[in-house]
Design an enzyme around this catalytic site. Sequence first.
Site, PDB file in Angstrom:
ATOM      1  CG  HIS A 176      -0.206  -0.294   2.518  1.00 23.56           C
ATOM      2  ND1 HIS A 176       0.678   0.613   3.070  1.00 23.56           N
ATOM      3  CD2 HIS A 176      -0.206  -1.364   3.348  1.00 23.56           C
ATOM      4  CE1 HIS A 176       1.165   0.120   4.204  1.00 23.56           C
ATOM      5  NE2 HIS A 176       0.656  -1.092   4.385  1.00 23.56           N
ATOM      6  NE  ARG A 192      -1.387  -8.388  11.261  1.00 19.04           N
ATOM      7  CZ  ARG A 192      -0.069  -8.263  11.248  1.00 19.04           C
ATOM      8  NH1 ARG A 192       0.485  -7.082  11.046  1.00 19.04           N
ATOM      9  NH2 ARG A 192       0.710  -9.313  11.418  1.00 19.04           N
ATOM     10  N   GLY A 197       1.901   3.135   2.255  1.00 20.60           N
ATOM     11  CA  GLY A 197       2.922   3.170   3.315  1.00 20.60           C
ATOM     12  C   GLY A 197       4.216   2.554   2.808  1.00 20.60           C
ATOM     13  CG  HIS A 198       4.363  -1.626   1.982  1.00 19.25           C
ATOM     14  ND1 HIS A 198       3.034  -2.015   1.989  1.00 19.25           N
ATOM     15  CD2 HIS A 198       4.956  -2.307   2.987  1.00 19.25           C
ATOM     16  CE1 HIS A 198       2.856  -2.921   2.951  1.00 19.25           C
ATOM     17  NE2 HIS A 198       3.990  -3.110   3.577  1.00 19.25           N
TER      18      HIS A 198
END
Length: 281
Positions: free
Chosen positions: A36, A189, A38-39
């Site tokens: 996502h 998650r 963030g990555h």
Amino acid sequence: MTVTLLKTISETRACIAAARERGLSIGLVPTMGALHEGHGALIRKAREETGLVVVTIFVNPIQFDRPEDLEKYPRDLDADIAFCQRLGADAVFAPDAAEMYSAQLLTSVAVAGISTRLEGEFRPGHFRGVATVVAKLFNIVPADRAYFGEKDAQQLAVIQKMVADLNFPVSIVPVATVREPDGLAMSSRNRRLTPEQRGIAPLLYRALCEAERLLQTGSRSAAEVRENAIKILTQNPAIRIEYLEVIDPATFQLVDTVSRGVVIAAAVWLGQVRLIDNVRV
Ligand code: AMP
């Protein structure tokens, strides 16, 4: 350029050696996939700073303390490869568990002290699994720089200490937490939240922001800060709090009276999904 998919350790070593021959610096972004934004922030930073960007995608079995979490962990390699391609990564190293753990593992890395509280307390063996796999990845992909998110603040501290103590020749680059517009920290998650739980989840960050506000307006009592933040979380009975603590960022031990920078870290459950977040004040 299309992203190169690497499945084995030997082809990964060959890819790194060829890049080194060409004089490229190496950036490593370790992940468990289900990528996502963030990555994405880690990959973008690696792309800016290094010549060859390697994203690793490996759901590391030895860092899971609950079998059902490992089993239900989201996996979507095709989408992840497309994501890495879009962000300009050069290679994806996505080994299977047999490639990473071909023989019974008798060696592991444990970082004492920092690993004991919070995640270490509620997820026994978790950080040993993380430190061990990251040490293996550093040996498979000898990178100049490796990128880790502040979303997992304790993990970042564990890796920084491991690198310092064991003299890994790699610079650890921290990357700020990427959030959804409503404040929820992005996480693989989050995909497992029901729409109703997804609506409740931003309370976690709201509680941490309240703690931050109290400290910034002069409160010095960790107990008072905790109590007020926990009050926000208990507004919703669907949230089960595992911990919410005021922490010294160097040692990851609890703080009573706040006299310098702290991390406020929390873990909560929404149904079967465990969420963690933190703010640094
Ligand atoms: P994971 O795939 O969850 O193991 O995460 C891989 C890396 O991405 C770790 O260094 C995480 O801290 C980082 N990461 C995950 N979510 C975020 C986020 N929302 N913002 C910044 N970094 C993140």
